[in-house]
Design a protein around this motif. Structure first.
Motif, PDB file in Angstrom:
ATOM      1  N   GLY A 293      42.283 190.748 109.440  1.00 15.80           N
ATOM      2  CA  GLY A 293      42.209 190.411 108.234  1.00 15.80           C
ATOM      3  C   GLY A 293      42.896 188.881 108.421  1.00 15.80           C
ATOM      4  O   GLY A 293      42.981 188.185 109.479  1.00 15.80           O
ATOM      5  N   ASN A 294      43.069 188.535 107.168  1.00 11.99           N
ATOM      6  CA  ASN A 294      43.702 187.309 106.868  1.00 11.99           C
ATOM      7  C   ASN A 294      42.928 185.948 107.550  1.00 11.99           C
ATOM      8  O   ASN A 294      43.493 184.852 107.622  1.00 11.99           O
ATOM      9  N   LEU A 295      41.650 186.059 107.228  1.00 12.65           N
ATOM     10  CA  LEU A 295      40.616 184.862 107.576  1.00 12.65           C
ATOM     11  C   LEU A 295      39.871 184.822 105.782  1.00 12.65           C
ATOM     12  O   LEU A 295      39.887 185.604 105.265  1.00 12.65           O
ATOM     13  N   VAL A 296      39.681 183.460 105.836  1.00 10.24           N
ATOM     14  CA  VAL A 296      38.785 183.061 104.527  1.00 10.24           C
ATOM     15  C   VAL A 296      37.499 182.956 105.102  1.00 10.24           C
ATOM     16  O   VAL A 296      37.091 182.824 106.220  1.00 10.24           O
ATOM     17  N   MET A 297      36.721 182.802 104.069  1.00 13.75           N
ATOM     18  CA  MET A 297      35.236 182.445 104.226  1.00 13.75           C
ATOM     19  C   MET A 297      34.855 181.502 105.364  1.00 13.75           C
ATOM     20  O   MET A 297      34.146 181.862 106.260  1.00 13.75           O
ATOM     21  N   TRP A 298      35.409 180.263 105.457  1.00 12.65           N
ATOM     22  CA  TRP A 298      35.018 179.355 106.246  1.00 12.65           C
ATOM     23  C   TRP A 298      35.568 179.634 107.729  1.00 12.65           C
ATOM     24  O   TRP A 298      35.063 179.132 108.688  1.00 12.65           O
ATOM     25  N   ASP A 299      36.608 180.352 108.071  1.00 12.07           N
ATOM     26  CA  ASP A 299      37.071 181.066 109.306  1.00 12.07           C
ATOM     27  C   ASP A 299      35.928 181.598 110.081  1.00 12.07           C
ATOM     28  O   ASP A 299      35.777 181.742 111.175  1.00 12.07           O
ATOM     29  N   TYR A 300      35.094 182.319 109.623  1.00 13.16           N
ATOM     30  CA  TYR A 300      33.985 182.960 109.990  1.00 13.16           C
ATOM     31  C   TYR A 300      32.728 181.812 110.377  1.00 13.16           C
ATOM     32  O   TYR A 300      31.822 182.467 110.838  1.00 13.16           O
ATOM     33  N   PHE A 301      32.686 180.919 109.801  1.00 10.17           N
ATOM     34  CA  PHE A 301      31.545 180.032 109.838  1.00 10.17           C
ATOM     35  C   PHE A 301      32.163 178.593 110.585  1.00 10.17           C
ATOM     36  O   PHE A 301      32.026 177.699 109.886  1.00 10.17           O
ATOM     37  N   PRO A 302      32.931 178.579 111.633  1.00  8.19           N
ATOM     38  CA  PRO A 302      33.191 177.365 112.124  1.00  8.19           C
ATOM     39  C   PRO A 302      32.489 176.431 112.464  1.00  8.19           C
ATOM     40  O   PRO A 302      31.193 176.700 112.796  1.00  8.19           O
ATOM     41  N   ALA A 303      32.528 175.088 112.328  1.00  6.14           N
ATOM     42  CA  ALA A 303      31.853 174.022 113.142  1.00  6.14           C
ATOM     43  C   ALA A 303      32.142 173.838 114.580  1.00  6.14           C
ATOM     44  O   ALA A 303      32.743 173.000 115.149  1.00  6.14           O
ATOM     45  N   ALA A 304      31.349 174.877 115.348  1.00  7.32           N
ATOM     46  CA  ALA A 304      31.730 175.022 116.852  1.00  7.32           C
ATOM     47  C   ALA A 304      30.393 174.500 117.601  1.00  7.32           C
ATOM     48  O   ALA A 304      30.873 174.162 118.785  1.00  7.32           O
ATOM     49  N   TRP A 305      29.496 173.627 117.195  1.00  8.08           N
ATOM     50  CA  TRP A 305      28.542 173.099 117.856  1.00  8.08           C
ATOM     51  C   TRP A 305      29.010 171.479 117.862  1.00  8.08           C
ATOM     52  O   TRP A 305      28.777 170.774 116.914  1.00  8.08           O
ATOM     53  N   SER A 306      29.328 171.122 118.993  1.00  7.34           N
ATOM     54  CA  SER A 306      29.768 169.657 119.143  1.00  7.34           C
ATOM     55  C   SER A 306      28.797 168.625 119.344  1.00  7.34           C
ATOM     56  O   SER A 306      27.742 168.742 119.757  1.00  7.34           O
ATOM     57  N   CYS A 307      28.699 167.725 118.219  1.00  9.50           N
ATOM     58  CA  CYS A 307      27.799 166.532 118.067  1.00  9.50           C
ATOM     59  C   CYS A 307      27.827 166.050 119.446  1.00  9.50           C
ATOM     60  O   CYS A 307      28.905 165.522 119.789  1.00  9.50           O
ATOM     61  N   PRO A 308      26.787 165.952 120.103  1.00  6.75           N
ATOM     62  CA  PRO A 308      26.899 165.136 121.590  1.00  6.75           C
ATOM     63  C   PRO A 308      26.767 163.598 121.332  1.00  6.75           C
ATOM     64  O   PRO A 308      26.727 162.796 122.558  1.00  6.75           O
ATOM     65  N   HIS A 309      26.972 163.052 120.341  1.00  7.37           N
ATOM     66  CA  HIS A 309      26.798 161.526 120.015  1.00  7.37           C
ATOM     67  C   HIS A 309      28.088 161.351 119.250  1.00  7.37           C
ATOM     68  O   HIS A 309      28.935 162.100 119.028  1.00  7.37           O
ATOM     69  N   ASP A 310      28.315 159.927 118.820  1.00  3.47           N
ATOM     70  CA  ASP A 310      29.486 159.649 117.779  1.00  3.47           C
ATOM     71  C   ASP A 310      29.284 160.403 116.301  1.00  3.47           C
ATOM     72  O   ASP A 310      28.182 160.804 116.038  1.00  3.47           O
TER      73      ASP A 310
END
Length: 348
Positions: free
Chosen positions: A97-114
């Motif tokens: 537990g102890n996760l909020v909504m956004w913890d399940y949907f992180p921004a894990a895909w790194s933009c390959p540009h600026d």
């Protein structure tokens, strides 16, 4: 001291300083230049660590990172009692537990540009993946001259903006910096663009007093009229949107669901099943009166299945600080389409 000796000493000091600078920048271990990012060079030997240099390599690395987080998401949800997630827990519990909504949907895909911020700070401005790529796109020659800007077609960078609300700082800066950009704006609550749109760029903007919805309701007078995204695209002779900005106060769920249904129908008739959108800046309103966690997860993972990847997140804390809502259920995401063959961000 004579003038000649003074000049001689100054010249000698200059030579010494120049030699020191050259020595400093040639020092491969401690120089400033060597510490700055540089283009990776080929591996000196097969046993050396792999260098991720190409755009394709960076995209593949981001896909691996994204897949790991999806696996973690599924594991965490499955480990919850009866797989029931409380998106805004109030009491401390044992893991997982102890996760909020956004913890399940992180921004894990790194933009390959600026990644650059465009528009004002705070609410109204947006983060953009690959802004320098968009800036490098030339304006189509057909735009020049007395003929003006055509009202439709795929020329240049096609941008759709839903939710104006009197602030057009994002659109204004995008138009100023990206000569190929044209923006179609939609909002039933205002009569036009915000004051940031000047006459110098207004000829590349098109406004319609309407909102986005799950179905076409052109005669709706309360919170309308509404049109589906596919209907608006067809009316503008567009088959593809390069950049979509959407802030529609909770209506993002049903409207994008309807668009995904449309894309799926097209896929059954020969389409590729990938959303025809390159990048999305979206403010998500995950209030429980709009959507439950199971439905949010289904909606989110359906978008992922059609190519969308979260590459940036920014919490909108005005809900907490200004409106005293205990749940930070409003946040900004940037998605890029990793499966999209038309995405201008993937051109090399």
């Amino acid at each position: 001291m004579t003038l000649r000796s003074y000049i001689g000493r100054m010249a000698l000091a200059g030579v010494v300083a120049f030699i020191c600078i050259i020595t400093f920048f040639q020092d491969g271990d401690s120089s400033l230049v060597s510490s700055l990012p540089s283009i990776p060079r080929p591996n000196p030997s097969p046993s050396a660590p792999r260098k991720f240099a190409s755009l394709r390599d960076r995209i593949q690395l981001s896909e691996l990172s994204w897949k790991r987080t999806v696996s973690q998401r599924h594991q965490m949800i499955s480990a919850m009692p009866n797989a029931v997630v409380k998106p805004w827990p109030k009491d401390w519990t044992e893991e997982p537990g102890n996760l909020v909504m956004w913890d399940y949907f992180p921004a894990a895909w790194s933009c390959p540009h600026d990644v650059q911020r465009v528009g004002r700070l705070g609410d109204g401005g947006k983060w953009v993946c690959g802004m320098s790529v968009y800036e490098s796109l030339p304006a189509p020659a057909s735009w020049t001259g007395s003929a003006g800007v055509p009202s439709g077609g795929q020329e240049g960078l096609v941008v759709y903006s839903f939710g104006i609300n009197g602030d057009s700082s994002f659109e204004a800066e995008l138009l100023e910096r990206v000569p190929s950009a044209r923006i179609w704006g939609f909002d039933f609550s205002v009569n036009g663009w915000g004051p940031q749109i000047t006459s110098a760029v207004s000829q590349r903007t098109f406004f319609k007093k309407a909102g986005i919805g799950a179905k076409d309701e052109p005669h709706l007078t309360t919170n309308g009229p509404l049109y589906t995204l596919q209907s608006l695209m067809a009316s503008n002779n567009h088959t593809y949107i390069d950049v979509l900005k959407i802030d529609v106060e909770g209506n993002e769920f049903k409207s994008l669901e309807a668009f995904m249904d449309h894309v799926r129908r097209e896929w059954k008739h020969g389409g590729d099943g990938v959303l025809p959108i390159g990048q999305v800046m979206i403010e998500i309103h995950a209030n429980e009166k709009y959507i439950s966690f199971p439905n949010f997860r289904r909606w989110w993972e359906r978008l992922e299945g059609m190519g969308m990847r979260a590459t940036w997140i920014e919490l909108n804390l005005l809900r907490v600080t200004l409106f005293q809502d205990p749940k930070p259920d409003c946040t900004e995401y940037v998605w890029v389409n990793a499966k999209d063959q038309q995405n201008k961000l993937w051109y090399e």
